[in-house]
Design a protein around this motif. Structure first.
Motif, PDB file in Angstrom:
ATOM      1  N   VAL A  53       0.842  -1.201   0.000  1.00  0.00           N
ATOM      2  CA  VAL A  53       0.000   0.000   0.000  1.00  0.00           C
ATOM      3  C   VAL A  53       0.874   1.246   0.000  1.00  0.00           C
ATOM      4  N   LEU A  54       1.933   1.229   0.808  1.00  0.00           N
ATOM      5  CA  LEU A  54       2.878   2.355   0.812  1.00  0.00           C
ATOM      6  C   LEU A  54       3.453   2.588  -0.581  1.00  0.00           C
ATOM      7  N   GLN A  55       3.811   1.507  -1.251  1.00  0.00           N
ATOM      8  CA  GLN A  55       4.410   1.624  -2.576  1.00  0.00           C
ATOM      9  C   GLN A  55       3.414   2.171  -3.598  1.00  0.00           C
ATOM     10  N   THR A  56       2.188   1.676  -3.550  1.00  0.00           N
ATOM     11  CA  THR A  56       1.165   2.163  -4.479  1.00  0.00           C
ATOM     12  C   THR A  56       0.881   3.638  -4.240  1.00  0.00           C
ATOM     13  N   ASP A  57       0.758   4.010  -2.978  1.00  0.00           N
ATOM     14  CA  ASP A  57       0.495   5.410  -2.651  1.00  0.00           C
ATOM     15  C   ASP A  57       1.642   6.311  -3.110  1.00  0.00           C
ATOM     16  N   TYR A  58       2.874   5.832  -2.946  1.00  0.00           N
ATOM     17  CA  TYR A  58       4.040   6.625  -3.341  1.00  0.00           C
ATOM     18  C   TYR A  58       4.034   6.877  -4.848  1.00  0.00           C
ATOM     19  N   VAL A  59       3.749   5.843  -5.612  1.00  0.00           N
ATOM     20  CA  VAL A  59       3.716   5.984  -7.068  1.00  0.00           C
ATOM     21  C   VAL A  59       2.663   6.992  -7.483  1.00  0.00           C
ATOM     22  N   HIS A  60       1.475   6.905  -6.883  1.00  0.00           N
ATOM     23  CA  HIS A  60       0.402   7.840  -7.232  1.00  0.00           C
ATOM     24  C   HIS A  60       0.758   9.270  -6.836  1.00  0.00           C
ATOM     25  N   LEU A  61       1.400   9.428  -5.698  1.00  0.00           N
ATOM     26  CA  LEU A  61       1.744  10.766  -5.214  1.00  0.00           C
ATOM     27  C   LEU A  61       2.861  11.405  -6.024  1.00  0.00           C
ATOM     28  N   PHE A  62       3.939  10.664  -6.222  1.00  0.00           N
ATOM     29  CA  PHE A  62       5.164  11.280  -6.717  1.00  0.00           C
ATOM     30  C   PHE A  62       5.545  10.902  -8.147  1.00  0.00           C
ATOM     31  N   LEU A  64       3.114   9.664 -10.625  1.00  0.00           N
ATOM     32  CA  LEU A  64       2.028   9.867 -11.573  1.00  0.00           C
ATOM     33  C   LEU A  64       1.435  11.272 -11.493  1.00  0.00           C
ATOM     34  N   SER A  65       1.971  12.099 -10.640  1.00  0.00           N
ATOM     35  CA  SER A  65       1.466  13.465 -10.496  1.00  0.00           C
ATOM     36  C   SER A  65       2.624  14.417 -10.252  1.00  0.00           C
ATOM     37  N   ARG A  66       2.539  15.608 -10.822  1.00  0.00           N
ATOM     38  CA  ARG A  66       3.555  16.624 -10.567  1.00  0.00           C
ATOM     39  C   ARG A  66       3.122  17.577  -9.459  1.00  0.00           C
ATOM     40  N   LYS A  67       1.930  17.398  -8.936  1.00  0.00           N
ATOM     41  CA  LYS A  67       1.416  18.319  -7.925  1.00  0.00           C
ATOM     42  C   LYS A  67       2.243  18.279  -6.645  1.00  0.00           C
ATOM     43  N   GLN A  68       2.907  17.149  -6.405  1.00  0.00           N
ATOM     44  CA  GLN A  68       3.751  17.016  -5.215  1.00  0.00           C
ATOM     45  C   GLN A  68       5.197  16.755  -5.616  1.00  0.00           C
ATOM     46  N   ALA A  69       5.670  17.449  -6.621  1.00  0.00           N
ATOM     47  CA  ALA A  69       6.999  17.173  -7.177  1.00  0.00           C
ATOM     48  C   ALA A  69       8.082  17.259  -6.107  1.00  0.00           C
ATOM     49  N   LEU A  70       8.947  16.237  -6.069  1.00  0.00           N
ATOM     50  CA  LEU A  70      10.089  16.230  -5.153  1.00  0.00           C
ATOM     51  C   LEU A  70      11.354  16.752  -5.817  1.00  0.00           C
ATOM     52  N   TYR A  71      11.208  17.301  -7.029  1.00  0.00           N
ATOM     53  CA  TYR A  71      12.352  17.867  -7.752  1.00  0.00           C
ATOM     54  C   TYR A  71      12.361  19.376  -7.517  1.00  0.00           C
ATOM     55  N   LEU A  72      13.349  19.843  -6.764  1.00  0.00           N
ATOM     56  CA  LEU A  72      13.317  21.221  -6.274  1.00  0.00           C
ATOM     57  C   LEU A  72      13.278  22.250  -7.387  1.00  0.00           C
ATOM     58  N   SER A  73      14.033  22.040  -8.447  1.00  0.00           N
ATOM     59  CA  SER A  73      14.068  23.052  -9.490  1.00  0.00           C
ATOM     60  C   SER A  73      12.865  22.973 -10.418  1.00  0.00           C
TER      61      SER A  73
END
Length: 213
Positions: A53-62, A64-73
């Motif tokens: 579940v953690l893995q599926t949620d991570y994929v959907h968050l980071f 499959l979506s740019r709304k929570q982008a972890l790329y600072l620039s």
């Protein structure tokens, strides 16, 4: 603290599950405050959630979506040609530290990688780099508050290690940075809300990309 946050923001795997008790013990030793509370929120969630579940949620968050982008620039430059120079500058800072950073196939501005650099290579420059991209961190934090409070807790913890109070809302974050969307957008319309008006924020002092990075 930055190393713990790096592990929490990486793709969840068996290694993270094995580290959870150690991370929880280390976090409990932190002084009371936003950093400890934020990391504890995520660790309690991770401990109570099956790995798949953690893995599926991570994929959907980071992924499959740019709304929570972890790329600072991404927040400051969007999909622009100029971003290549910025990414090269990240690599140059890593090289200058004398620390061989394993990017794990990620771009050099990936937040878990930047946190690892801060924790293991050059704490002073790592903290400076995070502060330069403070607006990116805060915008990611606000996005995660809406979509995933446990991960928002990790961003809360990271921001708590930096000077000054966190902005109270998104409007206050925008006030931290110069207005105006990135130029030379490639693949995204300039009106796209993901191309936030932060062009130039966090890029002062970067050199010119010479193709050697």
């Amino acid at each position: 603290m930055h190393q713990a946050a790096s592990w929490c923001l990486g793709y969840p795997d068996e290694a993270l599950v094995e580290r959870l008790p150690l991370l929880a013990a280390a976090v409990d030793e932190l002084p009371a405050g936003r950093a400890r509370e934020g990391l504890r929120t995520f660790l309690d969630h991770a401990a109570a959630t099956p790995l798949d579940v953690l893995q599926t949620d991570y994929v959907h968050l980071f992924d499959l979506s740019r709304k929570q982008a972890l790329y600072l620039s991404y927040w400051t430059d969007g999909d622009t040609r100029r971003r290549g120079e910025v990414l090269a500058a990240f690599k140059e800072r890593y090289r200058a530290s004398g620390f061989l950073v394993d990017t794990h196939g990620e771009l050099p501005d990936h937040l878990p990688l930047v946190l690892e650099y801060s924790a293991l290579a050059d704490p002073d420059d790592g903290a400076a780099l995070l502060q330069e991209y403070r607006a990116s961190l805060e915008l990611t934090r606000f996005a995660l508050i809406e979509s995933s409070p446990p991960y928002a807790g990790v961003l809360e913890a990271v921001c708590a290690t930096l000077p000054g109070e966190s902005p109270k809302d998104k409007a206050a974050v925008h006030a931290m940075a110069a207005a105006g969307p990135p130029s030379e957008s490639v693949g995204l319309d300039s009106a796209d809300p993901r191309l936030l008006p932060l062009a130039g924020y966090g890029t002062a002092g970067y050199g010119t990309f010479d193709g050697s990075a």
